[in-house]
Design an enzyme around this catalytic site. Structure first.
Site, PDB file in Angstrom:
ATOM      1  N   SER A 110       6.950  -3.042   4.845  1.00 43.80           N
ATOM      2  CA  SER A 110       5.772  -2.545   5.887  1.00 43.80           C
ATOM      3  C   SER A 110       5.054  -3.789   6.723  1.00 43.80           C
ATOM      4  O   SER A 110       5.855  -4.354   7.410  1.00 43.80           O
ATOM      5  CB  SER A 110       4.547  -1.969   5.071  1.00 43.80           C
ATOM      6  OG  SER A 110       3.662  -1.407   5.950  1.00 43.80           O
ATOM      7  N   ARG A 139      -9.023   5.565   4.947  1.00 45.72           N
ATOM      8  CA  ARG A 139      -8.048   5.513   3.822  1.00 45.72           C
ATOM      9  C   ARG A 139      -7.282   6.944   3.744  1.00 45.72           C
ATOM     10  O   ARG A 139      -6.217   7.015   3.567  1.00 45.72           O
ATOM     11  CB  ARG A 139      -8.463   5.182   2.409  1.00 45.72           C
ATOM     12  CG  ARG A 139      -7.453   5.129   1.560  1.00 45.72           C
ATOM     13  CD  ARG A 139      -6.339   4.065   1.808  1.00 45.72           C
ATOM     14  NE  ARG A 139      -5.633   3.650   0.516  1.00 45.72           N
ATOM     15  CZ  ARG A 139      -4.874   2.770   0.174  1.00 45.72           C
ATOM     16  NH1 ARG A 139      -4.488   2.008   1.409  1.00 45.72           N
ATOM     17  NH2 ARG A 139      -4.243   2.378  -0.823  1.00 45.72           N
ATOM     18  N   ASP A 193       9.926   8.188   6.769  1.00 47.86           N
ATOM     19  CA  ASP A 193       8.884   7.488   7.238  1.00 47.86           C
ATOM     20  C   ASP A 193       8.260   7.812   8.720  1.00 47.86           C
ATOM     21  O   ASP A 193       9.124   7.654   9.743  1.00 47.86           O
ATOM     22  CB  ASP A 193       9.344   5.924   7.305  1.00 47.86           C
ATOM     23  CG  ASP A 193       8.090   4.808   7.601  1.00 47.86           C
ATOM     24  OD1 ASP A 193       7.112   5.332   8.032  1.00 47.86           O
ATOM     25  OD2 ASP A 193       8.067   3.593   7.214  1.00 47.86           O
ATOM     26  N   HIS A 215       6.690   6.068   4.081  1.00 52.97           N
ATOM     27  CA  HIS A 215       6.544   4.621   4.323  1.00 52.97           C
ATOM     28  C   HIS A 215       6.345   4.355   2.923  1.00 52.97           C
ATOM     29  O   HIS A 215       6.715   2.855   2.830  1.00 52.97           O
ATOM     30  CB  HIS A 215       5.134   4.459   5.243  1.00 52.97           C
ATOM     31  CG  HIS A 215       5.168   3.127   5.530  1.00 52.97           C
ATOM     32  ND1 HIS A 215       6.140   2.349   6.200  1.00 52.97           N
ATOM     33  CD2 HIS A 215       4.027   2.259   5.151  1.00 52.97           C
ATOM     34  CE1 HIS A 215       5.429   1.128   6.510  1.00 52.97           C
ATOM     35  NE2 HIS A 215       4.259   0.864   5.869  1.00 52.97           N
ATOM     36  N   ASP A 216       5.838   4.626   1.966  1.00 48.06           N
ATOM     37  CA  ASP A 216       5.637   4.295   0.663  1.00 48.06           C
ATOM     38  C   ASP A 216       6.762   4.151  -0.215  1.00 48.06           C
ATOM     39  O   ASP A 216       6.705   3.809  -1.443  1.00 48.06           O
ATOM     40  CB  ASP A 216       4.502   4.725  -0.101  1.00 48.06           C
ATOM     41  CG  ASP A 216       3.118   4.545   0.149  1.00 48.06           C
ATOM     42  OD1 ASP A 216       3.069   3.536   0.974  1.00 48.06           O
ATOM     43  OD2 ASP A 216       2.276   5.063  -0.155  1.00 48.06           O
TER      44      ASP A 216
HETATM   45  C1  LIG Z   1       0.793  -0.060   6.015  1.00 51.09           C
HETATM   46  C2  LIG Z   1       1.091  -1.256   5.038  1.00 51.09           C
HETATM   47  O1  LIG Z   1       1.252  -2.576   5.403  1.00 51.09           O
HETATM   48  S1  LIG Z   1       1.327  -1.033   3.531  1.00 51.09           S
HETATM   49  C3  LIG Z   1       1.733   0.640   2.873  1.00 51.09           C
HETATM   50  C4  LIG Z   1       0.595   1.188   2.352  1.00 51.09           C
HETATM   51  N1  LIG Z   1       0.455   1.858   1.175  1.00 51.09           N
HETATM   52  C5  LIG Z   1      -0.114   1.857   0.235  1.00 51.09           C
HETATM   53  O2  LIG Z   1      -1.407   1.095   0.198  1.00 51.09           O
HETATM   54  C6  LIG Z   1      -0.175   2.706  -0.864  1.00 51.09           C
HETATM   55  C7  LIG Z   1      -1.272   3.338  -1.343  1.00 51.09           C
HETATM   56  N2  LIG Z   1      -0.689   4.161  -2.460  1.00 51.09           N
HETATM   57  C8  LIG Z   1      -0.689   3.791  -3.949  1.00 51.09           C
HETATM   58  O3  LIG Z   1      -1.206   2.796  -4.223  1.00 51.09           O
HETATM   59  C9  LIG Z   1      -0.057   4.823  -4.730  1.00 51.09           C
HETATM   60  O4  LIG Z   1      -0.828   4.791  -5.756  1.00 51.09           O
HETATM   61  C10 LIG Z   1       1.286   4.203  -5.233  1.00 51.09           C
HETATM   62  C11 LIG Z   1       2.326   4.186  -4.122  1.00 51.09           C
HETATM   63  C12 LIG Z   1       1.421   3.040  -5.753  1.00 51.09           C
HETATM   64  C13 LIG Z   1       1.823   5.310  -6.235  1.00 51.09           C
HETATM   65  O5  LIG Z   1       1.913   6.739  -5.931  1.00 51.09           O
HETATM   66  P1  LIG Z   1       1.700   8.023  -6.810  1.00 51.09           P
HETATM   67  O6  LIG Z   1       2.683   7.455  -8.020  1.00 51.09           O
HETATM   68  O7  LIG Z   1       2.444   8.952  -6.107  1.00 51.09           O
HETATM   69  O8  LIG Z   1       0.351   8.027  -7.206  1.00 51.09           O
HETATM   70  P2  LIG Z   1      -0.746   8.422  -6.038  1.00 51.09           P
HETATM   71  O9  LIG Z   1      -1.679   7.227  -6.098  1.00 51.09           O
HETATM   72  O10 LIG Z   1      -0.150   8.892  -4.839  1.00 51.09           O
HETATM   73  O11 LIG Z   1      -1.410   9.625  -7.139  1.00 51.09           O
HETATM   74  C14 LIG Z   1      -1.802   9.762  -8.111  1.00 51.09           C
HETATM   75  C15 LIG Z   1      -3.274   9.640  -8.362  1.00 51.09           C
HETATM   76  O12 LIG Z   1      -3.712  10.749  -7.666  1.00 51.09           O
HETATM   77  C16 LIG Z   1      -4.514  11.530  -8.249  1.00 51.09           C
HETATM   78  N3  LIG Z   1      -4.106  12.935  -7.852  1.00 51.09           N
HETATM   79  C17 LIG Z   1      -2.844  13.453  -7.774  1.00 51.09           C
HETATM   80  N4  LIG Z   1      -2.949  14.644  -7.328  1.00 51.09           N
HETATM   81  C18 LIG Z   1      -4.193  14.811  -7.078  1.00 51.09           C
HETATM   82  C19 LIG Z   1      -4.869  16.231  -6.540  1.00 51.09           C
HETATM   83  N5  LIG Z   1      -4.263  17.154  -5.915  1.00 51.09           N
HETATM   84  N6  LIG Z   1      -6.035  16.082  -6.253  1.00 51.09           N
HETATM   85  C20 LIG Z   1      -6.730  14.973  -6.751  1.00 51.09           C
HETATM   86  N7  LIG Z   1      -6.206  13.783  -7.336  1.00 51.09           N
HETATM   87  C21 LIG Z   1      -4.717  13.836  -7.563  1.00 51.09           C
HETATM   88  C22 LIG Z   1      -3.917  11.145  -9.772  1.00 51.09           C
HETATM   89  O13 LIG Z   1      -4.927  11.919 -10.845  1.00 51.09           O
HETATM   90  C23 LIG Z   1      -3.668   9.767  -9.819  1.00 51.09           C
HETATM   91  O14 LIG Z   1      -5.041   9.181  -9.646  1.00 51.09           O
HETATM   92  P3  LIG Z   1      -5.200   7.728 -10.367  1.00 51.09           P
HETATM   93  O15 LIG Z   1      -4.249   6.933  -9.552  1.00 51.09           O
HETATM   94  O16 LIG Z   1      -6.670   7.454 -10.254  1.00 51.09           O
HETATM   95  O17 LIG Z   1      -4.931   7.724 -11.680  1.00 51.09           O
END
Ligand SMILES: CC(=O)SCCNC(=O)CCNC(=O)[C@H](O)C(C)(C)COP(=O)(O)OP(=O)(O)OC[C@H]1O[C@@H](n2cnc3c(N)ncnc32)[C@H](O)[C@@H]1OP(=O)(O)O
Length: 505
Positions: free
Chosen positions: A233, A302, A444, A486-487
């Site tokens: 990224s 976000r 992506d 992208h992730d």
């Molecule tokens: C642009 C750039 O330069 S960098 C790229 C930017 N990307 C980021 O910043 C990544 C952001 N995403 C993350 O940090 C994610 O947590 C990841 C990628 C690390 C992991 O993804 P996933 O395993 O799919 O988890 P994700 O966070 O999407 O979903 C799980 C969370 O959502 C919650 N959740 C899942 N479905 C739902 C729903 N339908 N309603 C409410 N909450 C939900 C889960 O309870 C869990 O909560 P918690 O994290 O508080 O325990």
């Protein structure tokens, strides 16, 4: 238009009063009937509930209550008002530069700090350092280590025998310049007045970030050439930028889901995030420190960002059209599972990251451009910043937008796509002697796969042009392998890790 005058029948006054009474008594009877069913409702239909807004109001109240100068000194995510972000992340080390850094868009920082963490050991000839570049909002905590046992953002990617093998390599990760997890950024204090920089922080570029990292690598470890510059990224932009700035000081480059120049569509996606954030009155043009932070703007920004990080096909599979509670009537607050998911993602992030850092780093991504002409322009901007600094002039730019609206130019008058491509090709000659691995992901939408194909193509041509010695490898993950968008680099570790490990050797 004709107006027809209708002659109303003359109504005798006492007849009116009889009629009015009848209507009133009917209304009150029907109201009594409704009231008996639901005493609160006086309208035809009950008002909708807005639990999402109630939550925001409560949070605002809690943050305002904890907003006193005494609390701000010890604030935390729980305590508020404005969290001390570097206190949220612990266990990192700090490199301090007392020398100024002159920036690509004409600003400077009189001194700066870079937060970093390391894994593995630097070998004797200092030839095994791998620099990991972060995405937009990550900290230096890529992996757990004795001073911070919490899992890092690439926990399973880095380690003994893992894709980036700490038995072989000395792995270093920094928080970027402009960030808020220990490195100097807008939430730091300006040594000139001991006040928060806020939006007095200068505009940054991705190349400024890597220039600061290079000072740190040399200053802290005495390493003159790094083994590999690796990132995904915005990290994929930095991994290329490091070699673009210092081609002889990098051996291998890995750029995952990155690009060689930002595309207007990606700029547009980031623009919307900035606009909602800056519309939060608490943002206060960037001067919210020790006050209630713009948590609502951050949350919404976000949520938009999350839409760009993942993909429709993933959500089809993960959430479908399911609602959080099928038994409840539809609501205007988050209702579908995909909505509650986005709401959760926004809520989790909104006090974890500094709003100004978010804005500045998004902008740095927009400005990213490895074309040759940009190299010359940036060099001259840095030189004039240095001259102004030496003359102790204060640098005040005119940032107002032109009063006359922008007139769309006839295409001929500007740079054509072909000229722009050739400019990029010339710029990429700087990397002609490096081995480069480019990884793209078909699902992506933020850094679409054609941008990674472009890096590989333009690098190949640039190497041909000047008979460079570097090898280029291109690897693409199709929709059949990953629909994480992208992730993918955070989620499909095995698919990304295989080619990375092989390339590093
Ligand atoms: C642009 C750039 O330069 S960098 C790229 C930017 N990307 C980021 O910043 C990544 C952001 N995403 C993350 O940090 C994610 O947590 C990841 C990628 C690390 C992991 O993804 P996933 O395993 O799919 O988890 P994700 O966070 O999407 O979903 C799980 C969370 O959502 C919650 N959740 C899942 N479905 C739902 C729903 N339908 N309603 C409410 N909450 C939900 C889960 O309870 C869990 O909560 P918690 O994290 O508080 O325990």
């Amino acid at each position: 238009m004709f107006l027809t005058l209708v002659k109303l029948p003359r109504v005798v006054p006492n007849r009116i009063s009889v009629l009015t009474k009848a209507i009133a008594s009917f209304r009150s009877a029907s109201h009594r009937a409704t009231a008996a069913k639901s005493p609160k409702h006086t309208s035809s239909n009950p008002p909708l509930a807005f639990p999402c807004l109630d939550k925001v109001e409560k949070k605002n109240e809690a943050l305002s209550q904890s907003c006193s100068p005494s609390v701000s000194a010890i604030n935390s995510l729980e305590g508020g008002p404005e969290p001390s972000y570097s206190m949220v992340m612990t266990g990192f080390k700090i490199f301090k530069s007392k020398k100024p850094i002159f920036l690509d868009f004409g600003g400077f920082l009189p001194e700066y700090e870079i937060a970093y963490e390391t894994w593995g050991k630097l070998n004797e000839d200092k030839s095994n350092l791998i620099l990991i570049h972060t995405g937009l909002s990550a900290s230096s905590h890529a992996k757990s280590q004795p001073d911070n046992l919490k899992n890092g953002w690439w926990e399973e990617f880095i380690g003994s025998g893992k894709y980036i093998d700490t038995d072989k390599y000395f792995v270093v990760c920094t928080n970027v310049l402009g960030g808020c997890y220990g490195s100097t950024g807008p939430s730091s204090k300006d040594p000139a007045n001991n006040d928060y920089y806020g939006t007095r922080f200068p505009i940054l570029s991705v190349n400024d970030m890597v220039r600061a990292q290079r000072e740190f690598i040399r200053g802290e470890f005495g390493v003159k050439k790094i083994y590999a510059s690796v990132g995904a990224s915005m990290g994929g932009m930095q991994s290329l930028a490091y070699a673009w700035e210092f081609p002889d000081e990098v051996d291998k480059i890995i750029s995952i889901s990155g690009c060689a120049r930002s595309h207007p569509y990606s700029i547009a996606l980031r623009h919307t995030q900035r606009q909602v954030l800056m519309s939060d009155a608490n943002w206060n043009r960037g001067f919210y420190y020790e006050k209630v932070p713009p948590h609502v703007g951050m949350k919404l920004a976000r949520e938009i960002a999350t839409v760009t990080y993942r993909s429709g096909p993933e959500w089809e599979y993960r959430f479908g059209r399911n609602r959080a509670d099928e038994l409840k009537p539809p609501a205007l607050c988050p209702d579908f599972l995909v909505e509650t998911y986005l709401d959760h993602a926004g809520e989790k992030f909104c006090l974890e990251y500094d709003a100004n850092s978010f804005l500045y780093i998004l902008k740095a991504m927009d400005l990213f451009d490895l074309r040759h002409s940009n190299y010359e322009k940036s060099k001259s901007n840095r030189k004039s910043a240095q001259e102004k600094y030496n003359a102790a002039e204060s640098i005040e730019e005119d940032l107002s937008i032109p009063e006359k609206p922008y007139q769309e130019q006839v295409r001929k008058a500007t740079v054509t796509p072909e000229e722009s491509y050739q400019d990029l090709r010339k710029g990429m000659e700087r990397l002609a002697n490096n081995d480069v691995l480019v990884v793209g992901v078909e699902s992506d939408i933020l850094f679409p796969v054609w941008q990674q194909r472009e890096i590989a193509k333009v690098l190949g041509e640039a190497k041909e042009d000047i008979k460079g010695k570097g090898k280029i490898e291109y690897f693409e993950l199709g929709n059949d392998v990953s629909n994480y968008g992208h992730d993918t680099f955070l989620l499909s570790l095995k698919d990304i890790g295989g080619p990375v490990k092989q390339f590093l050797g």
